[in-house]
Design an enzyme around this catalytic site. Sequence first.
Site, PDB file in Angstrom:
ATOM      1  N   CYS A   1       0.862  -1.179   0.000  1.00 20.89           N
ATOM      2  CA  CYS A   1       0.000   0.000   0.000  1.00 20.89           C
ATOM      3  C   CYS A   1       0.899   1.230   0.000  1.00 20.89           C
ATOM      4  O   CYS A   1       1.799   1.352   0.833  1.00 20.89           O
ATOM      5  CB  CYS A   1      -0.895  -0.019   1.234  1.00 20.89           C
ATOM      6  SG  CYS A   1      -1.841   1.503   1.457  1.00 20.89           S
TER       7      CYS A   1
ATOM      8  N   CYS B   1       0.831   3.417   3.420  1.00 20.35           N
ATOM      9  CA  CYS B   1       1.419   3.024   4.705  1.00 20.35           C
ATOM     10  C   CYS B   1       2.526   1.983   4.604  1.00 20.35           C
ATOM     11  O   CYS B   1       3.166   1.667   5.602  1.00 20.35           O
ATOM     12  CB  CYS B   1       0.324   2.499   5.626  1.00 20.35           C
ATOM     13  SG  CYS B   1      -0.432   0.955   5.043  1.00 20.35           S
TER      14      CYS B   1
ATOM     15  N   CYS C   1      -6.942  -1.261   2.471  1.00 19.30           N
ATOM     16  CA  CYS C   1      -5.790  -1.704   3.251  1.00 19.30           C
ATOM     17  C   CYS C   1      -6.201  -1.845   4.717  1.00 19.30           C
ATOM     18  O   CYS C   1      -6.852  -0.953   5.269  1.00 19.30           O
ATOM     19  CB  CYS C   1      -4.667  -0.678   3.109  1.00 19.30           C
ATOM     20  SG  CYS C   1      -3.234  -0.997   4.158  1.00 19.30           S
TER      21      CYS C   1
ATOM     22  N   CYS D   1      -4.185   1.144   6.922  1.00 13.23           N
ATOM     23  CA  CYS D   1      -4.500   2.582   6.837  1.00 13.23           C
ATOM     24  C   CYS D   1      -5.895   2.863   6.272  1.00 13.23           C
ATOM     25  O   CYS D   1      -6.280   4.015   6.148  1.00 13.23           O
ATOM     26  CB  CYS D   1      -3.451   3.319   6.017  1.00 13.23           C
ATOM     27  SG  CYS D   1      -3.500   2.968   4.238  1.00 13.23           S
TER      28      CYS D   1
ATOM     29  N   CYS E   1      -8.971  -6.076  -8.811  1.00 16.39           N
ATOM     30  CA  CYS E   1      -8.681  -5.004  -9.757  1.00 16.39           C
ATOM     31  C   CYS E   1      -8.197  -3.804  -8.938  1.00 16.39           C
ATOM     32  O   CYS E   1      -8.983  -3.163  -8.244  1.00 16.39           O
ATOM     33  CB  CYS E   1      -9.965  -4.685 -10.522  1.00 16.39           C
ATOM     34  SG  CYS E   1      -9.761  -3.512 -11.843  1.00 16.39           S
TER      35      CYS E   1
END
EC number: 1.8.4.12
Length: 153
Positions: free
Chosen positions: A67, A70, A113, A116, A138
């Site tokens: 991510c 974070c 995520c 975060c 996706c």
Amino acid sequence: MNTSPKMEMEMKMETKAAPEAGMIKKSNEEWRTVLSPEQFKILREKSIEKRGSGEYVKLFEEGIYCCVGCGNPVYKSTTKFDSGCGWPAFFDAIPGAINRTEERAGLRYEITCTKCDGHLGHVLKNEGFPTPTDERHCVNSVALKFSSAITSQ
């Protein structure tokens, strides 16, 4: 204990709503200082990047996708496949790395995520791709940061 589907749903919602250890909480102003305008729009405002525009659409190098908000590892390159959809596609996430929120009667889920709560994209099911899960995650390239497993010698 015998529970109804409604009770099970409420229990799941309560579990998801509980704060998780290590969860990153920032105000929009704080996020704007660490994310580019495009990253902010996608991760925090749940937008989508233009089809085919992402830097990771055609990347099939060995490594880990994290991510961008974070640094939480969310996908392994071994689960990436070419779906032809115009966004990076994966058939599974790293266990515990993403949350799913149902959007279309079990056929489409928003994915965020777990660390975060940044919007990554969507999971679509039962599209007939020859993958172990019959799922297509996706994901917006701009929501990811790739770390190559190949090291310089």
